[in-house]
Scaffold this active site. Structure first.
Site, mmCIF file in Angstrom:
data_model
loop_
_atom_site.group_PDB
_atom_site.id
_atom_site.type_symbol
_atom_site.label_atom_id
_atom_site.label_comp_id
_atom_site.label_asym_id
_atom_site.label_seq_id
_atom_site.Cartn_x
_atom_site.Cartn_y
_atom_site.Cartn_z
ATOM 1 N N ASP A 1 4.477 -18.346 -2.976
ATOM 2 C CA ASP A 1 4.949 -16.980 -3.184
ATOM 3 C C ASP A 1 3.882 -16.312 -4.034
ATOM 4 O OD1 ASP A 1 6.088 -14.606 -3.789
ATOM 5 O OD2 ASP A 1 7.909 -15.416 -4.714
ATOM 6 N N VAL A 2 3.169 -15.356 -3.461
ATOM 7 C CA VAL A 2 1.984 -14.814 -4.140
ATOM 8 C C VAL A 2 2.301 -14.080 -5.438
ATOM 9 C CG1 VAL A 2 0.536 -14.636 -2.077
ATOM 10 C CG2 VAL A 2 1.979 -12.679 -2.748
ATOM 11 N N ASP B 1 2.024 -19.973 2.471
ATOM 12 C CA ASP B 1 2.914 -18.884 2.896
ATOM 13 C C ASP B 1 4.301 -19.056 2.291
ATOM 14 O OD1 ASP B 1 2.517 -16.936 5.694
ATOM 15 O OD2 ASP B 1 4.506 -17.037 4.764
ATOM 16 N N LYS C 1 -2.561 -0.428 -1.148
ATOM 17 C CA LYS C 1 -3.779 -0.834 -0.444
ATOM 18 C C LYS C 1 -5.013 -0.146 -1.027
ATOM 19 C CE LYS C 1 -2.078 -3.878 2.422
ATOM 20 N NZ LYS C 1 -2.432 -5.304 2.286
ATOM 21 N N TYR D 1 2.943 1.488 0.306
ATOM 22 C CA TYR D 1 1.986 0.633 1.029
ATOM 23 C C TYR D 1 0.572 1.192 0.892
ATOM 24 C CZ TYR D 1 -0.149 -1.998 4.874
ATOM 25 O OH TYR D 1 -0.957 -2.824 5.625
HETATM 26 P P1 NAI Z 1 2.697 -10.602 9.153
HETATM 27 O O1 NAI Z 1 4.039 -10.207 8.652
HETATM 28 O O2 NAI Z 1 2.578 -11.089 10.543
HETATM 29 O O3 NAI Z 1 2.052 -11.668 8.183
HETATM 30 C C1 NAI Z 1 2.190 -11.579 6.773
HETATM 31 C C2 NAI Z 1 2.357 -12.983 6.209
HETATM 32 O O4 NAI Z 1 2.516 -12.876 4.789
HETATM 33 C C3 NAI Z 1 3.602 -13.680 6.742
HETATM 34 O O5 NAI Z 1 3.284 -14.995 7.152
HETATM 35 C C4 NAI Z 1 4.561 -13.684 5.554
HETATM 36 O O6 NAI Z 1 5.452 -14.784 5.566
HETATM 37 C C5 NAI Z 1 3.583 -13.734 4.391
HETATM 38 N N1 NAI Z 1 4.168 -13.271 3.126
HETATM 39 C C6 NAI Z 1 4.957 -12.194 2.908
HETATM 40 N N2 NAI Z 1 5.331 -12.140 1.620
HETATM 41 C C7 NAI Z 1 4.738 -13.191 0.986
HETATM 42 C C8 NAI Z 1 4.725 -13.667 -0.355
HETATM 43 N N3 NAI Z 1 5.433 -13.071 -1.327
HETATM 44 N N4 NAI Z 1 4.002 -14.764 -0.633
HETATM 45 C C9 NAI Z 1 3.318 -15.415 0.334
HETATM 46 N N5 NAI Z 1 3.303 -15.034 1.628
HETATM 47 C C10 NAI Z 1 3.991 -13.923 1.945
HETATM 48 O O7 NAI Z 1 1.771 -9.305 8.939
HETATM 49 P P2 NAI Z 1 0.183 -9.067 9.143
HETATM 50 O O8 NAI Z 1 0.062 -7.755 9.785
HETATM 51 O O9 NAI Z 1 -0.469 -10.225 9.742
HETATM 52 O O10 NAI Z 1 -0.264 -8.874 7.624
HETATM 53 C C11 NAI Z 1 -1.389 -9.524 7.054
HETATM 54 C C12 NAI Z 1 -2.116 -8.538 6.162
HETATM 55 O O11 NAI Z 1 -2.761 -7.545 6.961
HETATM 56 C C13 NAI Z 1 -1.223 -7.782 5.183
HETATM 57 O O12 NAI Z 1 -1.875 -7.682 3.929
HETATM 58 C C14 NAI Z 1 -1.100 -6.413 5.825
HETATM 59 O O13 NAI Z 1 -0.815 -5.400 4.897
HETATM 60 C C15 NAI Z 1 -2.492 -6.260 6.425
HETATM 61 N N6 NAI Z 1 -2.641 -5.260 7.465
HETATM 62 C C16 NAI Z 1 -2.025 -5.422 8.682
HETATM 63 C C17 NAI Z 1 -2.220 -4.485 9.677
HETATM 64 C C18 NAI Z 1 -1.614 -4.642 11.023
HETATM 65 O O14 NAI Z 1 -1.748 -3.715 11.849
HETATM 66 N N7 NAI Z 1 -0.994 -5.743 11.342
HETATM 67 C C19 NAI Z 1 -3.026 -3.289 9.452
HETATM 68 C C20 NAI Z 1 -3.605 -3.210 8.143
HETATM 69 C C21 NAI Z 1 -3.426 -4.172 7.196
#
Ligand code: NAI
Length: 278
Positions: A62-63, A36, A165, A161
């Site tokens: 960092d992805v 992360d 996706k 977004y």
């Molecule tokens: P979150 O914000 O809780 O988790 C995202 C994680 O990605 C965080 O730990 C953040 O530090 C990390 N991150 C951000 N930029 C980064 C980078 N450049 N390199 C490495 N790590 C990075 O959000 P969530 O919701 O858990 O998101 C996870 C996935 O689920 C994402 O792809 C999001 O688009 C997808 N998603 C989430 C939904 C929701 O309702 N929570 C619905 C649909 C898709």
């Protein structure tokens, strides 16, 4: 596939859905790497799993940065001296305004993290996972936004977004085809609303894209009505064990998005065929 004993790398594993998946897999006997951009949070998250007697480690990733992917792969292959069998390209960010008003730096950031990050992950891990010969699976996190657009969502907040996706979905479909007759399979997660910190994605925006802008909220967390991330993680782990390609978390809202899109496209195609008698 059997996740017990497998090494699993989860990007964005420090928070939300990523941590839910990591916990569910670790409880099923997997050895998890939480990778992360929030390295300290990932460290604490891995520690919380180890406190439960589970196998976990963490690293900075960092992805959108190839060097950081290379370091993550070296850690993942070396930590337990065992090739990873699972990669979850889960890290993602949300942002944007209307289609015509989204600034380029937001467009570029959302596309970089959400789809370039997935591409770099596959480009880094797939060759080494293929060479290992072990059965494996690479799972990308798209969204219900990859199936269409939630019918009742107000406009003006999700253009880059949603577009990114859809790209994740297209890339995942190609991955599934390219992995035919190999030791790997592909999967794509299309979550509905899940409790997480995605509402505060700008906390991790890179300087090159305008810099971090942590959000503060008055009142309840906007994601509070979502499915708990732990429940989403368990459901995802179940579907990974079944080796599904399409992976869902919620049910009704994802189905509504898919059905709305499919019904509209089918009706348009039927009208086209009638018009041209084809
Ligand atoms: P979150 O914000 O809780 O988790 C995202 C994680 O990605 C965080 O730990 C953040 O530090 C990390 N991150 C951000 N930029 C980064 C980078 N450049 N390199 C490495 N790590 C990075 O959000 P969530 O919701 O858990 O998101 C996870 C996935 O689920 C994402 O792809 C999001 O688009 C997808 N998603 C989430 C939904 C929701 O309702 N929570 C619905 C649909 C898709």
């Amino acid at each position: 596939m059997n996740v017990n004993g497998a090494v699993a790398v989860i990007t964005g594993g420090a928070s939300g859905i990523g941590f839910g998946v990591a916990s569910a897999l670790a409880k099923r006997g997997a050895k998890v790497v939480l990778a992360d951009i929030e390295a300290e949070r990932a460290l604490a998250a891995a520690e919380s799993l180890r406190d439960q007697g589970l196998e976990a480690t963490s690293c900075y990733l960092d992805v959108i940065d190839q060097a950081s992917w290379d370091a993550t792969a070296d850690l993942a292959f070396g930590h337990w001296d065992q090739a990873p069998q699972l990669l979850f390209n889960n890290a993602g960010v949300g942002g944007g305004t209307t289609v015509h008003a989204t600034p380029e730096r937001i467009w570029d950031w959302v596309f970089s993290v959400n789809i370039r990050g997935v591409y770099l992950g596959v480009k880094t891990f797939a060759p080494r996972m293929l060479a290992s010969g072990l059965p494996g699976k690479i799972v990308n996190t798209a969204s219900e936004h990859a199936l269409g657009l939630p019918p009742n969502l107000r406009g003006g907040i999700v253009a880059p977004y949603t577009a990114a996706k859809h790209a994740v979905m297209g890339y995942s479909l190609c991955m599934r085809r390219d992995f035919v007759d190999t030791n790997l399979t592909a999967g794509v997660i299309c979550p509905g609303l899940v409790e997480s910190d995605i509402w505060n994605s700008f906390r991790n925006r890179h300087d090159t894209f305008g810099g971090a802008r942590p959000r503060t909220i008055d009142g309840p967390n906007p994601m509070a009505h979502g499915l708990p991330a732990a429940a989403a993680g368990e459901r995802i782990a179940d579907q990974v064990e079944r080796d599904d390609f399409f992976i869902f978390t919620n049910g009704p809202d994802e189905a509504e998005v898919l059905e709305t899109f499919t019904a509209e496209a089918n009706a348009a195609m039927a009208a086209f065929r009638t018009r041209y008698s084809v």
